[in-house]
Design a protein around this motif. Structure first.
Motif, PDB file in Angstrom:
ATOM      1  N   GLY A  87       0.794  -1.223   0.000  1.00 40.69           N
ATOM      2  CA  GLY A  87       0.000   0.000   0.000  1.00 40.69           C
ATOM      3  C   GLY A  87       0.824   1.269   0.000  1.00 40.69           C
ATOM      4  N   ASN A  88       2.120   1.168  -0.277  1.00 38.14           N
ATOM      5  CA  ASN A  88       2.971   2.362  -0.254  1.00 38.14           C
ATOM      6  C   ASN A  88       3.110   3.019  -1.628  1.00 38.14           C
ATOM      7  OD1 ASN A  88       4.394   0.127  -1.129  1.00 38.14           O
ATOM      8  ND2 ASN A  88       6.344   0.854  -0.342  1.00 38.14           N
ATOM      9  N   LEU A  89       2.622   2.375  -2.690  1.00 44.17           N
ATOM     10  CA  LEU A  89       2.620   2.941  -4.031  1.00 44.17           C
ATOM     11  C   LEU A  89       1.208   2.854  -4.591  1.00 44.17           C
ATOM     12  CD1 LEU A  89       5.761   1.128  -5.479  1.00 44.17           C
ATOM     13  CD2 LEU A  89       5.668   3.474  -4.637  1.00 44.17           C
ATOM     14  N   SER A  90       0.801   3.873  -5.341  1.00 49.19           N
ATOM     15  CA  SER A  90      -0.521   3.854  -5.954  1.00 49.19           C
ATOM     16  C   SER A  90      -0.494   4.672  -7.235  1.00 49.19           C
ATOM     17  CB  SER A  90      -1.575   4.422  -5.009  1.00 49.19           C
ATOM     18  OG  SER A  90      -2.855   4.336  -5.595  1.00 49.19           O
ATOM     19  N   ALA A  91      -1.032   4.095  -8.286  1.00 46.04           N
ATOM     20  CA  ALA A  91      -1.117   4.787  -9.572  1.00 46.04           C
ATOM     21  C   ALA A  91      -2.514   4.599 -10.134  1.00 46.04           C
ATOM     22  CB  ALA A  91      -0.077   4.239 -10.548  1.00 46.04           C
ATOM     23  N   ILE A  92      -2.902   5.494 -11.024  1.00 44.85           N
ATOM     24  CA  ILE A  92      -4.189   5.357 -11.697  1.00 44.85           C
ATOM     25  C   ILE A  92      -3.943   4.622 -13.007  1.00 44.85           C
ATOM     26  CG2 ILE A  92      -6.091   6.598 -12.794  1.00 44.85           C
ATOM     27  CD1 ILE A  92      -5.822   8.667 -10.551  1.00 44.85           C
ATOM     28  N   ILE A  93      -4.686   3.559 -13.196  1.00 44.26           N
ATOM     29  CA  ILE A  93      -4.585   2.709 -14.376  1.00 44.26           C
ATOM     30  C   ILE A  93      -5.747   3.042 -15.297  1.00 44.26           C
ATOM     31  CG2 ILE A  93      -4.502   0.331 -15.204  1.00 44.26           C
ATOM     32  CD1 ILE A  93      -2.152   1.134 -13.340  1.00 44.26           C
ATOM     33  N   THR A  94      -5.485   3.059 -16.590  1.00 45.43           N
ATOM     34  CA  THR A  94      -6.525   3.380 -17.565  1.00 45.43           C
ATOM     35  C   THR A  94      -6.642   2.276 -18.605  1.00 45.43           C
ATOM     36  OG1 THR A  94      -7.276   5.042 -19.166  1.00 45.43           O
ATOM     37  CG2 THR A  94      -4.904   4.758 -18.958  1.00 45.43           C
ATOM     38  N   LEU A  95      -7.845   2.056 -19.061  1.00 40.23           N
ATOM     39  CA  LEU A  95      -8.093   1.169 -20.186  1.00 40.23           C
ATOM     40  C   LEU A  95      -9.317   1.663 -20.931  1.00 40.23           C
ATOM     41  CD1 LEU A  95      -9.947  -1.873 -18.956  1.00 40.23           C
ATOM     42  CD2 LEU A  95      -8.341  -0.881 -17.397  1.00 40.23           C
ATOM     43  N   SER A  96      -9.362   1.354 -22.221  1.00 39.33           N
ATOM     44  CA  SER A  96     -10.452   1.805 -23.086  1.00 39.33           C
ATOM     45  C   SER A  96     -11.099   0.617 -23.769  1.00 39.33           C
ATOM     46  CB  SER A  96      -9.927   2.766 -24.155  1.00 39.33           C
ATOM     47  OG  SER A  96      -9.389   3.915 -23.555  1.00 39.33           O
ATOM     48  N   LYS A  97     -12.370   0.752 -24.047  1.00 39.79           N
ATOM     49  CA  LYS A  97     -13.094  -0.301 -24.751  1.00 39.79           C
ATOM     50  C   LYS A  97     -12.870  -0.133 -26.249  1.00 39.79           C
ATOM     51  CE  LYS A  97     -17.234  -2.898 -24.156  1.00 39.79           C
ATOM     52  NZ  LYS A  97     -18.509  -2.980 -23.479  1.00 39.79           N
ATOM     53  N   ILE A  98     -12.382  -1.187 -26.876  1.00 40.36           N
ATOM     54  CA  ILE A  98     -12.158  -1.203 -28.323  1.00 40.36           C
ATOM     55  C   ILE A  98     -13.006  -2.344 -28.866  1.00 40.36           C
ATOM     56  CG2 ILE A  98     -10.458  -1.466 -30.147  1.00 40.36           C
ATOM     57  CD1 ILE A  98      -8.360  -0.520 -28.025  1.00 40.36           C
ATOM     58  N   GLY A  99     -14.080  -1.980 -29.546  1.00 38.98           N
ATOM     59  CA  GLY A  99     -15.042  -3.000 -29.968  1.00 38.98           C
ATOM     60  C   GLY A  99     -15.720  -3.582 -28.741  1.00 38.98           C
ATOM     61  N   ASN A 100     -15.600  -4.876 -28.549  1.00 40.15           N
ATOM     62  CA  ASN A 100     -16.186  -5.536 -27.378  1.00 40.15           C
ATOM     63  C   ASN A 100     -15.140  -5.941 -26.355  1.00 40.15           C
ATOM     64  OD1 ASN A 100     -18.834  -5.373 -28.272  1.00 40.15           O
ATOM     65  ND2 ASN A 100     -18.642  -7.247 -29.476  1.00 40.15           N
TER      66      ASN A 100
END
Length: 132
Positions: free
Chosen positions: A55-68
């Motif tokens: 719990g000493n590191l935290s980042a925001i992760i992103t992903l996008s929907k491509i088709g299904n």
């Protein structure tokens, strides 16, 4: 003075009619600790906080929907250097708010307590960029 306690009794069986299903389990299982998910208003982008085991590191992760299918998860372009958590999209999807311990002045390297930061996009299809 007499006090009354009002109890409402709900049939708990009505809450358990559906078995919960994991949301994007094949992606979430890649990270030790996942929390704070945000789904864009158009449903095509997901951001979440991923933390290290301790719990000493935290980042925001992103992903996008491509088709299904969902894209490969990546650390958001504005995240990864400081402790970033709790992403939240604005109603129009053009702003993303999140909590971070990043310095208020970008020339400083000292982290601090948490403040709310914001990223902006020019359109729904454009990437979010950090706004200082």
């Amino acid at each position: 003075m007499t006090r009354f306690l009002l109890l409402l009794i709900f049939p708990f069986s009505s809450f358990s009619q559906h078995t919960p299903e994991a949301f994007i389990p094949e992606i979430v299982k890649q990270f030790p600790n996942v929390r704070d998910i945000a789904v864009s208003p158009n449903g095509e982008d997901i951001l979440f906080s991923a933390q290290s085991v301790m719990g000493n590191l935290s980042a925001i992760i992103t992903l996008s929907k491509i088709g299904n299918k969902w894209s490969t998860p990546q650390v958001a372009s504005f995240s990864g250097q400081f402790f970033d958590i709790e992403p939240f999209f604005s109603k129009d999807g053009l702003k993303l708010y999140y909590a971070s311990n990043r310095p208020l002045i970008s020339t400083l390297n000292d982290t601090k307590d948490f403040d709310i930061s914001v990223c902006r996009a020019q359109s729904i299809k454009r990437p979010l960029v950090r706004a200082d």
